[in-house]
Motif scaffolding. Sequence first.
Motif, PDB file in Angstrom:
ATOM      1  N   PHE A 179       0.797  -1.221   0.000  1.00  0.00           N
ATOM      2  CA  PHE A 179       0.000   0.000   0.000  1.00  0.00           C
ATOM      3  C   PHE A 179       0.836   1.280   0.000  1.00  0.00           C
ATOM      4  O   PHE A 179       0.305   2.358  -0.249  1.00  0.00           O
ATOM      5  CB  PHE A 179      -0.945   0.010   1.213  1.00  0.00           C
ATOM      6  N   GLY A 180       2.126   1.166   0.325  1.00  0.00           N
ATOM      7  CA  GLY A 180       3.025   2.315   0.269  1.00  0.00           C
ATOM      8  C   GLY A 180       2.596   3.476   1.135  1.00  0.00           C
ATOM      9  O   GLY A 180       2.209   3.311   2.294  1.00  0.00           O
ATOM     10  N   GLU A 181       2.635   4.669   0.560  1.00  0.00           N
ATOM     11  CA  GLU A 181       2.337   5.887   1.320  1.00  0.00           C
ATOM     12  C   GLU A 181       0.876   5.982   1.738  1.00  0.00           C
ATOM     13  O   GLU A 181       0.510   6.852   2.542  1.00  0.00           O
ATOM     14  CB  GLU A 181       2.710   7.110   0.487  1.00  0.00           C
ATOM     15  N   LEU A 182       0.030   5.104   1.206  1.00  0.00           N
ATOM     16  CA  LEU A 182      -1.391   5.090   1.575  1.00  0.00           C
ATOM     17  C   LEU A 182      -1.707   3.990   2.585  1.00  0.00           C
ATOM     18  O   LEU A 182      -2.871   3.688   2.836  1.00  0.00           O
ATOM     19  CB  LEU A 182      -2.264   4.905   0.334  1.00  0.00           C
ATOM     20  N   ALA A 183      -0.684   3.407   3.190  1.00  0.00           N
ATOM     21  CA  ALA A 183      -0.879   2.269   4.097  1.00  0.00           C
ATOM     22  C   ALA A 183      -1.837   2.597   5.231  1.00  0.00           C
ATOM     23  O   ALA A 183      -2.691   1.790   5.596  1.00  0.00           O
ATOM     24  CB  ALA A 183       0.468   1.809   4.661  1.00  0.00           C
ATOM     25  N   GLY A 184      -1.704   3.792   5.821  1.00  0.00           N
ATOM     26  CA  GLY A 184      -2.562   4.158   6.936  1.00  0.00           C
ATOM     27  C   GLY A 184      -4.024   4.264   6.547  1.00  0.00           C
ATOM     28  O   GLY A 184      -4.916   3.836   7.297  1.00  0.00           O
ATOM     29  N   PHE A 185      -4.285   4.831   5.374  1.00  0.00           N
ATOM     30  CA  PHE A 185      -5.657   4.911   4.893  1.00  0.00           C
ATOM     31  C   PHE A 185      -6.200   3.507   4.631  1.00  0.00           C
ATOM     32  O   PHE A 185      -7.327   3.181   5.010  1.00  0.00           O
ATOM     33  CB  PHE A 185      -5.730   5.743   3.612  1.00  0.00           C
ATOM     34  N   ALA A 186      -5.389   2.667   3.995  1.00  0.00           N
ATOM     35  CA  ALA A 186      -5.797   1.291   3.728  1.00  0.00           C
ATOM     36  C   ALA A 186      -6.116   0.565   5.024  1.00  0.00           C
ATOM     37  O   ALA A 186      -7.106  -0.182   5.114  1.00  0.00           O
ATOM     38  CB  ALA A 186      -4.688   0.553   2.968  1.00  0.00           C
ATOM     39  N   GLN A 187      -5.300   0.786   6.052  1.00  0.00           N
ATOM     40  CA  GLN A 187      -5.522   0.128   7.340  1.00  0.00           C
ATOM     41  C   GLN A 187      -6.896   0.461   7.900  1.00  0.00           C
ATOM     42  O   GLN A 187      -7.609  -0.415   8.392  1.00  0.00           O
ATOM     43  CB  GLN A 187      -4.426   0.546   8.335  1.00  0.00           C
ATOM     44  N   GLN A 188      -7.276   1.742   7.834  1.00  0.00           N
ATOM     45  CA  GLN A 188      -8.557   2.138   8.410  1.00  0.00           C
ATOM     46  C   GLN A 188      -9.738   1.546   7.647  1.00  0.00           C
ATOM     47  O   GLN A 188     -10.698   1.049   8.252  1.00  0.00           O
ATOM     48  CB  GLN A 188      -8.666   3.656   8.441  1.00  0.00           C
ATOM     49  N   TYR A 189      -9.679   1.548   6.331  1.00  0.00           N
ATOM     50  CA  TYR A 189     -10.772   0.953   5.551  1.00  0.00           C
ATOM     51  C   TYR A 189     -10.849  -0.551   5.791  1.00  0.00           C
ATOM     52  O   TYR A 189     -11.941  -1.105   5.991  1.00  0.00           O
ATOM     53  CB  TYR A 189     -10.584   1.250   4.059  1.00  0.00           C
ATOM     54  N   LEU A 190      -9.704  -1.223   5.805  1.00  0.00           N
ATOM     55  CA  LEU A 190      -9.685  -2.670   6.023  1.00  0.00           C
ATOM     56  C   LEU A 190     -10.124  -3.026   7.437  1.00  0.00           C
ATOM     57  O   LEU A 190     -10.886  -3.974   7.645  1.00  0.00           O
ATOM     58  CB  LEU A 190      -8.291  -3.233   5.747  1.00  0.00           C
ATOM     59  N   PHE A 191      -9.634  -2.274   8.423  1.00  0.00           N
ATOM     60  CA  PHE A 191     -10.003  -2.532   9.820  1.00  0.00           C
ATOM     61  C   PHE A 191     -11.505  -2.398  10.016  1.00  0.00           C
ATOM     62  O   PHE A 191     -12.151  -3.266  10.601  1.00  0.00           O
ATOM     63  CB  PHE A 191      -9.270  -1.549  10.743  1.00  0.00           C
ATOM     64  N   TYR A 192     -12.066  -1.298   9.543  1.00  0.00           N
ATOM     65  CA  TYR A 192     -13.498  -1.043   9.743  1.00  0.00           C
ATOM     66  C   TYR A 192     -14.340  -2.102   9.037  1.00  0.00           C
ATOM     67  O   TYR A 192     -15.306  -2.627   9.600  1.00  0.00           O
ATOM     68  CB  TYR A 192     -13.845   0.352   9.233  1.00  0.00           C
ATOM     69  N   TYR A 193     -13.951  -2.443   7.825  1.00  0.00           N
ATOM     70  CA  TYR A 193     -14.682  -3.478   7.081  1.00  0.00           C
ATOM     71  C   TYR A 193     -14.603  -4.823   7.789  1.00  0.00           C
ATOM     72  O   TYR A 193     -15.614  -5.523   7.946  1.00  0.00           O
ATOM     73  CB  TYR A 193     -14.112  -3.595   5.664  1.00  0.00           C
ATOM     74  N   ALA A 194     -13.410  -5.186   8.243  1.00  0.00           N
ATOM     75  CA  ALA A 194     -13.213  -6.490   8.884  1.00  0.00           C
ATOM     76  C   ALA A 194     -13.983  -6.585  10.183  1.00  0.00           C
ATOM     77  O   ALA A 194     -14.665  -7.592  10.443  1.00  0.00           O
ATOM     78  CB  ALA A 194     -11.722  -6.728   9.140  1.00  0.00           C
ATOM     79  N   ARG A 195     -13.904  -5.558  11.018  1.00  0.00           N
ATOM     80  CA  ARG A 195     -14.574  -5.601  12.312  1.00  0.00           C
ATOM     81  C   ARG A 195     -16.090  -5.616  12.159  1.00  0.00           C
ATOM     82  O   ARG A 195     -16.784  -6.389  12.840  1.00  0.00           O
ATOM     83  CB  ARG A 195     -14.150  -4.401  13.179  1.00  0.00           C
ATOM     84  N   GLU A 196     -16.603  -4.775  11.291  1.00  0.00           N
ATOM     85  CA  GLU A 196     -18.061  -4.676  11.137  1.00  0.00           C
ATOM     86  C   GLU A 196     -18.658  -5.904  10.467  1.00  0.00           C
ATOM     87  O   GLU A 196     -19.837  -6.210  10.665  1.00  0.00           O
ATOM     88  CB  GLU A 196     -18.409  -3.423  10.329  1.00  0.00           C
ATOM     89  N   ASN A 197     -17.858  -6.628   9.701  1.00  0.00           N
ATOM     90  CA  ASN A 197     -18.374  -7.791   8.963  1.00  0.00           C
ATOM     91  C   ASN A 197     -17.829  -9.123   9.493  1.00  0.00           C
ATOM     92  O   ASN A 197     -18.113 -10.175   8.917  1.00  0.00           O
ATOM     93  CB  ASN A 197     -18.042  -7.651   7.475  1.00  0.00           C
ATOM     94  N   GLY A 198     -17.049  -9.067  10.556  1.00  0.00           N
ATOM     95  CA  GLY A 198     -16.546 -10.295  11.177  1.00  0.00           C
ATOM     96  C   GLY A 198     -15.606 -11.098  10.284  1.00  0.00           C
ATOM     97  O   GLY A 198     -15.593 -12.335  10.362  1.00  0.00           O
ATOM     98  N   VAL A 199     -14.812 -10.404   9.509  1.00  0.00           N
ATOM     99  CA  VAL A 199     -13.882 -11.100   8.603  1.00  0.00           C
ATOM    100  C   VAL A 199     -12.868 -11.897   9.419  1.00  0.00           C
ATOM    101  O   VAL A 199     -12.249 -11.385  10.349  1.00  0.00           O
ATOM    102  CB  VAL A 199     -13.137 -10.092   7.700  1.00  0.00           C
ATOM    103  N   GLY A 200     -12.709 -13.170   9.066  1.00  0.00           N
ATOM    104  CA  GLY A 200     -11.716 -14.016   9.712  1.00  0.00           C
ATOM    105  C   GLY A 200     -12.136 -14.548  11.071  1.00  0.00           C
ATOM    106  O   GLY A 200     -11.385 -15.279  11.710  1.00  0.00           O
ATOM    107  N   ARG A 201     -13.327 -14.193  11.515  1.00  0.00           N
ATOM    108  CA  ARG A 201     -13.774 -14.693  12.822  1.00  0.00           C
ATOM    109  C   ARG A 201     -14.243 -16.137  12.693  1.00  0.00           C
ATOM    110  O   ARG A 201     -15.021 -16.471  11.800  1.00  0.00           O
ATOM    111  CB  ARG A 201     -14.920 -13.822  13.349  1.00  0.00           C
ATOM    112  N   LYS A 202     -13.753 -16.981  13.568  1.00  0.00           N
ATOM    113  CA  LYS A 202     -14.125 -18.399  13.512  1.00  0.00           C
ATOM    114  C   LYS A 202     -15.274 -18.695  14.452  1.00  0.00           C
ATOM    115  O   LYS A 202     -15.419 -18.081  15.487  1.00  0.00           O
ATOM    116  CB  LYS A 202     -12.908 -19.261  13.894  1.00  0.00           C
TER     117      LYS A 202
END
Length: 292
Positions: free
Chosen positions: A269-292
């Motif tokens: 993600f390079g210089e946009l890593a922080g922005f990518a982190q926030q979009y990925l984090f919010y999506y993952a948490r709200e949708n339970g990505v990877g939760r077993k």
Amino acid sequence: MKIYEEKNRVIVSGLEDFEPKHVFECGQCFRWDKEEDGSYTGIAHSRVLNVKKEGDIVIFDNTSRADFEGIWMDYFDIGRDYSAIKDRLRKLDEHLERSVEFGYGIRLLKQDVWETTVSFIISANNAIPKIKKTIETLSYLANEEAVEYKGRKFYAFPSPLTIQRFHETCVDNCKAGYRAQYIKDSCNMIIRKDVDLERLDELDSHECRKELMRLPGVGPKVADCIMLFALQKFDAFPVDVWVKRVISSLYSQEDMSLNKMREFALDRFGELAGFAQQYLFYYARENGVGRK
């Protein structure tokens, strides 16, 4: 974007890429609470603000245009073109495309460095309701400055000097657990200028991270949070349990270490890593990505 002032509030139309729920619930801040009408009220820079979106306008209540332009535009990063950032991220891969669409209204706040440092020291191995309660209790017990809004009192976050000189016991009583000693020790280091918070933004990300990690209770993840949410070092990529899940689930079958995940993200993600982190984090948490 059009801005006008009306009865102690500022109304903004045409503010793109701004959704209060996304901004205040994407894991970057702890002093904003949702009201019954769907708005959010919080305190920052010793000022209380209520934020509400109605259609295509955003209402910032309890502020003047001068304070909005002098404080809140910077705090909410309103001058940055998030549409361009999202366009760049969408093109990187389908996972980011999906995450950006889901959290389309996220903006990275520019928060106070000291408050952010203490907040994320408190956040280690802790649940969000407990983090928020500990921060509120610390602010209340320190009683550095109280601000009233609609019959409620909000307490400004205590400075290092307030904690050290007058209210060190408030740290012991704010239910921070083992983190209380980290807060007091970090406070003393900052007052002595062993770590100078005022010059961190002058350092590159590598040196800044190293300097922050000298503080007790600040490991790689907490350092990256401080860099991203207070210092606007957008190549920071905090890795917590949700980010680990999304990287493992969507990008790799390998169970990478936290350091390898961070290196992977910076490379991808390079210089946009922080922005990518926030979009990925919010999506993952709200949708339970990877939760077993």
